[in-house]
Write a protein that holds these residues in place. Structure first.
Motif, mmCIF file in Angstrom:
data_model
loop_
_atom_site.group_PDB
_atom_site.id
_atom_site.type_symbol
_atom_site.label_atom_id
_atom_site.label_comp_id
_atom_site.label_asym_id
_atom_site.label_seq_id
_atom_site.Cartn_x
_atom_site.Cartn_y
_atom_site.Cartn_z
ATOM 1 N N ARG A 1 5.332 -41.421 40.025
ATOM 2 C CA ARG A 1 6.216 -41.157 38.948
ATOM 3 C C ARG A 1 5.431 -39.852 38.117
ATOM 4 N NH1 ARG A 1 9.248 -44.943 34.384
ATOM 5 N NH2 ARG A 1 10.564 -43.170 33.649
ATOM 6 N N ASN A 2 4.177 -40.089 37.848
ATOM 7 C CA ASN A 2 3.540 -38.904 37.087
ATOM 8 C C ASN A 2 2.264 -38.434 38.037
ATOM 9 O OD1 ASN A 2 4.433 -41.007 34.700
ATOM 10 N ND2 ASN A 2 5.224 -39.068 34.527
ATOM 11 N N THR A 3 2.078 -37.196 37.882
ATOM 12 C CA THR A 3 0.922 -36.421 38.780
ATOM 13 C C THR A 3 1.179 -36.429 40.003
ATOM 14 O OG1 THR A 3 -0.480 -38.555 38.876
ATOM 15 C CG2 THR A 3 -0.611 -37.098 36.653
ATOM 16 N N HIS A 4 0.428 -35.435 40.740
ATOM 17 C CA HIS A 4 0.294 -35.503 42.242
ATOM 18 C C HIS A 4 1.881 -35.327 42.527
ATOM 19 C CE1 HIS A 4 -3.305 -37.675 41.606
ATOM 20 N NE2 HIS A 4 -3.710 -36.785 42.346
ATOM 21 N N GLY A 5 2.553 -34.301 42.139
ATOM 22 C CA GLY A 5 3.966 -34.141 42.670
ATOM 23 C C GLY A 5 4.939 -34.958 42.122
ATOM 24 N N GLU A 6 4.668 -36.044 41.431
ATOM 25 C CA GLU A 6 5.633 -36.977 40.830
ATOM 26 C C GLU A 6 7.142 -36.958 41.326
ATOM 27 O OE1 GLU A 6 4.682 -35.662 36.552
ATOM 28 O OE2 GLU A 6 6.295 -34.050 36.804
ATOM 29 N N PHE B 1 8.921 -39.232 41.999
ATOM 30 C CA PHE B 1 9.812 -40.222 41.488
ATOM 31 C C PHE B 1 9.938 -40.344 40.092
ATOM 32 C CE2 PHE B 1 9.786 -43.337 45.467
ATOM 33 C CZ PHE B 1 10.399 -42.483 46.264
ATOM 34 N N ARG B 2 9.589 -39.263 39.534
ATOM 35 C CA ARG B 2 9.567 -39.112 37.820
ATOM 36 C C ARG B 2 10.732 -39.582 37.442
ATOM 37 N NH1 ARG B 2 7.243 -34.439 34.083
ATOM 38 N NH2 ARG B 2 7.544 -35.595 32.033
ATOM 39 N N TYR B 3 11.924 -38.910 37.985
ATOM 40 C CA TYR B 3 13.199 -39.115 37.167
ATOM 41 C C TYR B 3 14.051 -40.210 37.978
ATOM 42 C CZ TYR B 3 11.573 -34.849 35.130
ATOM 43 O OH TYR B 3 11.013 -33.730 34.665
ATOM 44 N N LEU B 4 13.445 -41.212 38.742
ATOM 45 C CA LEU B 4 14.370 -42.099 39.309
ATOM 46 C C LEU B 4 15.253 -43.155 37.847
ATOM 47 C CD1 LEU B 4 12.012 -44.374 41.867
ATOM 48 C CD2 LEU B 4 13.934 -42.610 42.135
ATOM 49 N N PRO B 5 14.942 -43.169 36.666
ATOM 50 C CA PRO B 5 15.630 -43.759 35.938
ATOM 51 C C PRO B 5 16.781 -42.923 35.649
ATOM 52 C CG PRO B 5 13.390 -43.819 35.033
ATOM 53 C CD PRO B 5 13.412 -42.860 36.314
ATOM 54 N N ARG B 6 16.979 -41.552 35.923
ATOM 55 C CA ARG B 6 18.244 -40.982 35.841
ATOM 56 C C ARG B 6 19.224 -41.270 36.759
ATOM 57 N NH1 ARG B 6 16.221 -34.876 34.493
ATOM 58 N NH2 ARG B 6 14.887 -35.308 32.878
ATOM 59 N N LEU B 7 18.792 -41.895 37.894
ATOM 60 C CA LEU B 7 19.963 -42.637 38.922
ATOM 61 C C LEU B 7 21.156 -43.402 38.403
ATOM 62 C CD1 LEU B 7 17.580 -42.574 42.093
ATOM 63 C CD2 LEU B 7 19.052 -41.084 41.563
ATOM 64 N N LEU C 1 0.488 -40.836 48.938
ATOM 65 C CA LEU C 1 0.919 -40.654 47.677
ATOM 66 C C LEU C 1 0.365 -39.537 46.723
ATOM 67 C CD1 LEU C 1 1.221 -44.337 46.600
ATOM 68 C CD2 LEU C 1 2.782 -43.070 47.769
ATOM 69 N N ASN C 2 -0.677 -39.434 46.892
ATOM 70 C CA ASN C 2 -1.164 -38.329 46.103
ATOM 71 C C ASN C 2 -1.195 -36.760 46.823
ATOM 72 O OD1 ASN C 2 -2.671 -39.987 44.535
ATOM 73 N ND2 ASN C 2 -4.589 -39.521 45.149
ATOM 74 N N LYS C 3 -0.373 -36.862 48.070
ATOM 75 C CA LYS C 3 0.113 -35.497 48.595
ATOM 76 C C LYS C 3 1.504 -35.210 48.130
ATOM 77 C CE LYS C 3 -2.374 -35.596 52.928
ATOM 78 N NZ LYS C 3 -2.428 -35.843 54.356
ATOM 79 N N GLY C 4 2.026 -36.075 47.321
ATOM 80 C CA GLY C 4 3.465 -35.887 46.687
ATOM 81 C C GLY C 4 4.565 -36.540 47.703
ATOM 82 N N TYR C 5 3.892 -37.018 48.506
ATOM 83 C CA TYR C 5 4.872 -37.872 49.526
ATOM 84 C C TYR C 5 5.486 -39.263 48.974
ATOM 85 C CZ TYR C 5 2.658 -34.769 53.218
ATOM 86 O OH TYR C 5 2.035 -33.691 53.947
ATOM 87 N N ALA C 6 6.685 -39.493 49.455
ATOM 88 C CA ALA C 6 7.153 -40.853 49.336
ATOM 89 C C ALA C 6 6.535 -41.679 50.729
ATOM 90 C CB ALA C 6 8.665 -40.872 49.614
ATOM 91 N N GLY C 7 6.026 -42.935 50.280
ATOM 92 C CA GLY C 7 5.175 -43.675 51.401
ATOM 93 C C GLY C 7 6.265 -44.858 51.651
ATOM 94 N N LEU D 1 13.689 -48.065 46.379
ATOM 95 C CA LEU D 1 12.639 -47.001 45.957
ATOM 96 C C LEU D 1 11.633 -47.744 44.686
ATOM 97 C CD1 LEU D 1 15.181 -43.895 45.596
ATOM 98 C CD2 LEU D 1 13.511 -44.632 47.616
ATOM 99 N N THR D 2 10.504 -47.659 44.854
ATOM 100 C CA THR D 2 9.652 -48.119 43.777
ATOM 101 C C THR D 2 8.599 -47.270 43.154
ATOM 102 O OG1 THR D 2 7.910 -49.087 45.235
ATOM 103 C CG2 THR D 2 9.833 -50.476 45.037
ATOM 104 N N THR D 3 8.409 -47.316 41.777
ATOM 105 C CA THR D 3 7.423 -46.516 41.216
ATOM 106 C C THR D 3 7.081 -46.921 39.916
ATOM 107 O OG1 THR D 3 6.967 -44.248 40.428
ATOM 108 C CG2 THR D 3 9.262 -45.135 39.778
ATOM 109 N N CYS D 4 5.951 -46.490 39.315
ATOM 110 C CA CYS D 4 5.479 -47.210 38.119
ATOM 111 C C CYS D 4 6.241 -46.951 36.823
ATOM 112 C CB CYS D 4 4.073 -46.630 37.805
ATOM 113 S SG CYS D 4 2.916 -46.788 39.317
ATOM 114 N N THR D 5 6.128 -47.822 35.929
ATOM 115 C CA THR D 5 6.743 -47.829 34.638
ATOM 116 C C THR D 5 6.037 -48.460 33.553
ATOM 117 O OG1 THR D 5 8.994 -47.654 33.727
ATOM 118 C CG2 THR D 5 8.407 -49.669 34.913
ATOM 119 N N PRO D 6 6.170 -48.119 32.443
ATOM 120 C CA PRO D 6 6.337 -46.891 31.750
ATOM 121 C C PRO D 6 5.724 -45.848 32.410
ATOM 122 C CG PRO D 6 6.126 -48.453 30.171
ATOM 123 C CD PRO D 6 5.458 -49.013 31.332
ATOM 124 N N GLU D 7 5.953 -44.417 32.013
ATOM 125 C CA GLU D 7 5.522 -43.117 32.249
ATOM 126 C C GLU D 7 3.919 -43.364 31.970
ATOM 127 O OE1 GLU D 7 7.307 -39.214 32.833
ATOM 128 O OE2 GLU D 7 8.700 -40.099 31.313
#
Length: 278
Positions: A183-188, A190-196, A157-163, A253-259
């Protein structure tokens, strides 16, 4: 201290105390300024430098995978994972009732519909842990990142990959192909997933095939321990109104929220639309 004539006389002791107080205040101020600068540097490192380096590393990994696949195709090597040669196979939209194409197997969840390849991705040995083996693309977000096996923070994850969530299915298989990302830092990635939005495309490329999924449902928030969202038939255990009731070909697809927090999880579900050999 005052004299008999009422004149105030400042003793050496008073001057020393005042000088000492000034030094303490000055030193404290310097410490606060230094601590603030260090904190700003840490924030800049976390928010900018690690993000920049992870994004560059992820881009290089995508390029390396594509180069490897092209070289294998040129050399005539058989892709170890996935589909054999043949025409593209399309999974019909939900509710459609079409006969399966020749040479295609039928989705057991819906007899007579959703053709799937005879040799799914899972016929190959599982990917090596923490090794990038696929590319995730989301056209609406302009995103293309590597997919690696496992969700280890440092190695993936910290490499900016999707795991890829271990224990879930692989691309194209009946079940749930589940991915997690920062969602934030380390390539983030999935930051904009809410736009889907429903109907947006999510593309997964492997060395042997390209799988296109269509965004179907979005769960805005659930707990980090809501394991139902990555089950073969995904359904939230916290918010049961979100999810599915029948087997199918799902992508999660899963990520953290809120930012900038990790308290809750945002979940995006998609269904398989088509599969095409490379």
């Amino acid at each position: 201290m005052r004299t008999a004539a009422g004149v105030r006389v400042v003793g050496h002791g008073d001057r020393r105390r005042r000088a000492r107080a000034r030094r303490v205040l000055w030193g404290g101020g310097e410490l606060l300024v230094t601590a603030g600068l260090v904190l700003l540097l840490l924030v800049a490192h976390q928010m900018w430098w690690t993000d920049r380096e992870a994004r560059r590393g992820a881009e290089r990994a995508v390029t390396a995978l594509e180069r490897q696949w092209a070289e294998e195709a040129e050399s005539g090597e058989d892709a170890a994972a996935g589909l054999g040669a043949g025409p593209a196979v399309t999974a019909p939209d939900a509710g459609a009732a079409t006969a399966p194409e020749a040479g295609a197997a039928t989705d057991p969840a819906r007899p007579g519909t959703s053709p799937v390849p005879r040799r799914p991705y899972g016929s190959a040995p599982p990917p090596r842990r923490s090794r990038a083996y696929a590319v995730l693309g989301i056209p609406r977000l302009g995103l293309r990142v590597p997919v690696a096996e496992g969700v280890d923070r440092a190695a993936v994850l910290n490499k900016g990959y999707a795991g890829h969530c271990r224990g879930t299915q692989q691309p194209g298989q009946t079940g749930n192909f589940a991915l997690a990302g920062h969602r934030n830092t380390h390539g983030e990635p999935f930051r904009y997933l809410p736009r889907l939005r429903r109907g947006d495309s999510v593309v997964v490329e492997t060395r042997s095939a390209t799988y296109t999924y269509g965004v179907d449902r979005i769960l805005p928030r659930t707990t980090a321990r809501d394991v139902g969202v990555v089950r073969p038939v995904p359904r939230s255990l916290v918010r049961p109104g979100y999810g599915y009731d029948e087997p199918g070909h799902y992508l999660t697809l899963t990520t953290c929220t809120p930012e900038f927090t990790s308290r809750y999880r945002l979940v995006v579900w998609a269904r398989l639309v088509s599969m095409r050999p490379r």
